[in-house]
Design a protein around this motif. Sequence first.
Motif, PDB file in Angstrom:
ATOM      1  N   LYS A  14       0.828  -1.223   0.000  1.00  0.00           N
ATOM      2  CA  LYS A  14       0.000   0.000   0.000  1.00  0.00           C
ATOM      3  C   LYS A  14       0.856   1.265   0.000  1.00  0.00           C
ATOM      4  N   SER A  15       2.016   1.181   0.666  1.00  0.00           N
ATOM      5  CA  SER A  15       2.861   2.365   0.793  1.00  0.00           C
ATOM      6  C   SER A  15       3.780   2.557  -0.418  1.00  0.00           C
ATOM      7  N   LYS A  16       3.618   1.705  -1.427  1.00  0.00           N
ATOM      8  CA  LYS A  16       4.549   1.725  -2.570  1.00  0.00           C
ATOM      9  C   LYS A  16       3.870   2.228  -3.843  1.00  0.00           C
ATOM     10  N   GLN A  17       4.665   2.925  -4.633  1.00  0.00           N
ATOM     11  CA  GLN A  17       4.209   3.258  -5.986  1.00  0.00           C
ATOM     12  C   GLN A  17       4.319   1.983  -6.813  1.00  0.00           C
ATOM     13  N   ASP A  18       3.600   1.936  -7.923  1.00  0.00           N
ATOM     14  CA  ASP A  18       3.680   0.782  -8.803  1.00  0.00           C
ATOM     15  C   ASP A  18       5.126   0.565  -9.252  1.00  0.00           C
ATOM     16  N   GLY A  19       5.664  -0.612  -9.008  1.00  0.00           N
ATOM     17  CA  GLY A  19       7.014  -0.931  -9.459  1.00  0.00           C
ATOM     18  C   GLY A  19       8.130  -0.459  -8.540  1.00  0.00           C
ATOM     19  N   GLU A  20       7.771   0.238  -7.446  1.00  0.00           N
ATOM     20  CA  GLU A  20       8.808   0.730  -6.519  1.00  0.00           C
ATOM     21  C   GLU A  20       9.436  -0.447  -5.759  1.00  0.00           C
ATOM     22  N   ALA A  21      10.754  -0.428  -5.626  1.00  0.00           N
ATOM     23  CA  ALA A  21      11.454  -1.561  -5.006  1.00  0.00           C
ATOM     24  C   ALA A  21      11.247  -1.586  -3.496  1.00  0.00           C
ATOM     25  N   LEU A  22      11.419  -2.765  -2.928  1.00  0.00           N
ATOM     26  CA  LEU A  22      11.355  -2.912  -1.470  1.00  0.00           C
ATOM     27  C   LEU A  22      12.583  -2.264  -0.834  1.00  0.00           C
ATOM     28  N   THR A  23      12.418  -1.771   0.388  1.00  0.00           N
ATOM     29  CA  THR A  23      13.560  -1.196   1.106  1.00  0.00           C
ATOM     30  C   THR A  23      13.884  -2.081   2.309  1.00  0.00           C
ATOM     31  N   TRP A  24      14.996  -1.755   2.935  1.00  0.00           N
ATOM     32  CA  TRP A  24      15.414  -2.491   4.132  1.00  0.00           C
ATOM     33  C   TRP A  24      14.325  -2.383   5.207  1.00  0.00           C
ATOM     34  N   GLU A  25      13.737  -1.183   5.317  1.00  0.00           N
ATOM     35  CA  GLU A  25      12.693  -0.968   6.322  1.00  0.00           C
ATOM     36  C   GLU A  25      11.474  -1.868   6.056  1.00  0.00           C
ATOM     37  N   ASP A  26      11.125  -2.034   4.769  1.00  0.00           N
ATOM     38  CA  ASP A  26      10.000  -2.924   4.441  1.00  0.00           C
ATOM     39  C   ASP A  26      10.271  -4.332   4.968  1.00  0.00           C
ATOM     40  N   LEU A  27      11.530  -4.775   4.809  1.00  0.00           N
ATOM     41  CA  LEU A  27      11.861  -6.143   5.236  1.00  0.00           C
ATOM     42  C   LEU A  27      11.687  -6.303   6.745  1.00  0.00           C
ATOM     43  N   THR A  28      11.990  -5.226   7.503  1.00  0.00           N
ATOM     44  CA  THR A  28      11.860  -5.327   8.967  1.00  0.00           C
ATOM     45  C   THR A  28      10.382  -5.461   9.387  1.00  0.00           C
ATOM     46  N   LYS A  29       9.472  -5.119   8.455  1.00  0.00           N
ATOM     47  CA  LYS A  29       8.042  -5.245   8.784  1.00  0.00           C
ATOM     48  C   LYS A  29       7.501  -6.649   8.496  1.00  0.00           C
ATOM     49  N   MET A  30       8.309  -7.494   7.866  1.00  0.00           N
ATOM     50  CA  MET A  30       7.819  -8.834   7.474  1.00  0.00           C
ATOM     51  C   MET A  30       8.052  -9.846   8.592  1.00  0.00           C
ATOM     52  N   LYS A  31       7.585  -9.505   9.766  1.00  0.00           N
ATOM     53  CA  LYS A  31       7.864 -10.336  10.943  1.00  0.00           C
ATOM     54  C   LYS A  31       7.170 -11.699  10.883  1.00  0.00           C
ATOM     55  N   LEU A  32       5.887 -11.685  10.513  1.00  0.00           N
ATOM     56  CA  LEU A  32       5.149 -12.963  10.462  1.00  0.00           C
ATOM     57  C   LEU A  32       5.725 -13.865   9.373  1.00  0.00           C
ATOM     58  N   THR A  33       6.079 -13.231   8.268  1.00  0.00           N
ATOM     59  CA  THR A  33       6.619 -14.002   7.139  1.00  0.00           C
ATOM     60  C   THR A  33       7.926 -14.697   7.544  1.00  0.00           C
ATOM     61  N   TRP A  34       8.764 -13.985   8.284  1.00  0.00           N
ATOM     62  CA  TRP A  34      10.029 -14.602   8.702  1.00  0.00           C
ATOM     63  C   TRP A  34       9.782 -15.729   9.699  1.00  0.00           C
ATOM     64  N   ARG A  35       8.719 -15.586  10.498  1.00  0.00           N
ATOM     65  CA  ARG A  35       8.380 -16.686  11.430  1.00  0.00           C
ATOM     66  C   ARG A  35       7.953 -17.929  10.654  1.00  0.00           C
ATOM     67  N   VAL A  36       7.190 -17.713   9.580  1.00  0.00           N
ATOM     68  CA  VAL A  36       6.780 -18.845   8.734  1.00  0.00           C
ATOM     69  C   VAL A  36       8.037 -19.508   8.134  1.00  0.00           C
ATOM     70  N   ALA A  37       8.960 -18.670   7.669  1.00  0.00           N
ATOM     71  CA  ALA A  37      10.189 -19.211   7.056  1.00  0.00           C
ATOM     72  C   ALA A  37      11.035 -19.954   8.104  1.00  0.00           C
ATOM     73  N   GLN A  38      11.135 -19.374   9.296  1.00  0.00           N
ATOM     74  CA  GLN A  38      11.937 -20.036  10.339  1.00  0.00           C
ATOM     75  C   GLN A  38      11.330 -21.377  10.739  1.00  0.00           C
ATOM     76  N   GLU A  39       9.988 -21.402  10.830  1.00  0.00           N
ATOM     77  CA  GLU A  39       9.332 -22.656  11.214  1.00  0.00           C
ATOM     78  C   GLU A  39       9.551 -23.715  10.120  1.00  0.00           C
ATOM     79  N   THR A  40       9.560 -23.260   8.863  1.00  0.00           N
ATOM     80  CA  THR A  40       9.838 -24.191   7.761  1.00  0.00           C
ATOM     81  C   THR A  40      11.276 -24.709   7.878  1.00  0.00           C
ATOM     82  N   LEU A  41      12.209 -23.792   8.165  1.00  0.00           N
ATOM     83  CA  LEU A  41      13.616 -24.195   8.310  1.00  0.00           C
ATOM     84  C   LEU A  41      13.812 -25.090   9.548  1.00  0.00           C
TER      85      LEU A  41
END
Length: 178
Positions: A14-41
């Motif tokens: 929602k905070s991105k323009q069409d085609g705008e790249a992800l930033t480091w800050e965006d990655l820090t917001k992906m907390k649930l996603t990283w938990r899913v990845a860690q549980e898979t690992l």
Amino acid sequence: MTATTHAEHEEIAKSKQDGEALTWEDLTKMKLTWRVAQETLRMVPPIFGSFRRALEDIEFDGYVIPKGWQVFWAPCVTHMDPGIYHEPTKFEPSRFDNHAAAARPPYSFVAFGGGPRICPAMELARVETLVTMHYLVRHFRWRLCCGEKDNTFVRDPLPSPVNGLPVELDHIAPLRCS
Ligand code: HEM
């Protein structure tokens, strides 16, 4: 991926323009996603194990490992220990909530190894995983084509899906990555 995890990516988009790249800050917001990845690992660590050499005589669980001997460590032994992870065969990403993770003893999650020889690309792997998952959930709907019984893997020695894991992908949004 659950609906809540999906919402995490919608919120970032929602905070991105069409085609705008992800930033480091965006990655820090992906907390649930990283938990899913860690549980898979945790459940299927890609690296089966590795060797260490005992630098001195060590007593462990009533056995003495003499100095100079090689020891094979395997992450799945730790990750499937019910004394560390309650009901270890259950997929439960909330195990990696800050609170739950802090309550576990050190070296409980060793998919990337541990100590001085820990995987030097651990952060790179995290970034690659999060970015891939973001574009996958934002731009595609996918469906597993194999039945539950065929959805299994063998080790050769990396985990490899027995039937190649065919998926059906529907492209749902323009993919313009800068
Ligand atoms: C999910 C992805 C990955 C996992 C689970 C993983 C896991 C591991 C593990 C378990 C070790 C052994 C650590 C130890 O002995 O304590 C290791 C070592 C290593 N990994 Fe990774 N790795 C991943 C991605 C990568 C990537 C993307 C690279 C390179 C771009 C990489 C480069 C290395 C190297 C060079 C070592 C050897 C380090 C040493 O012996 O000092 N890994 N990795």
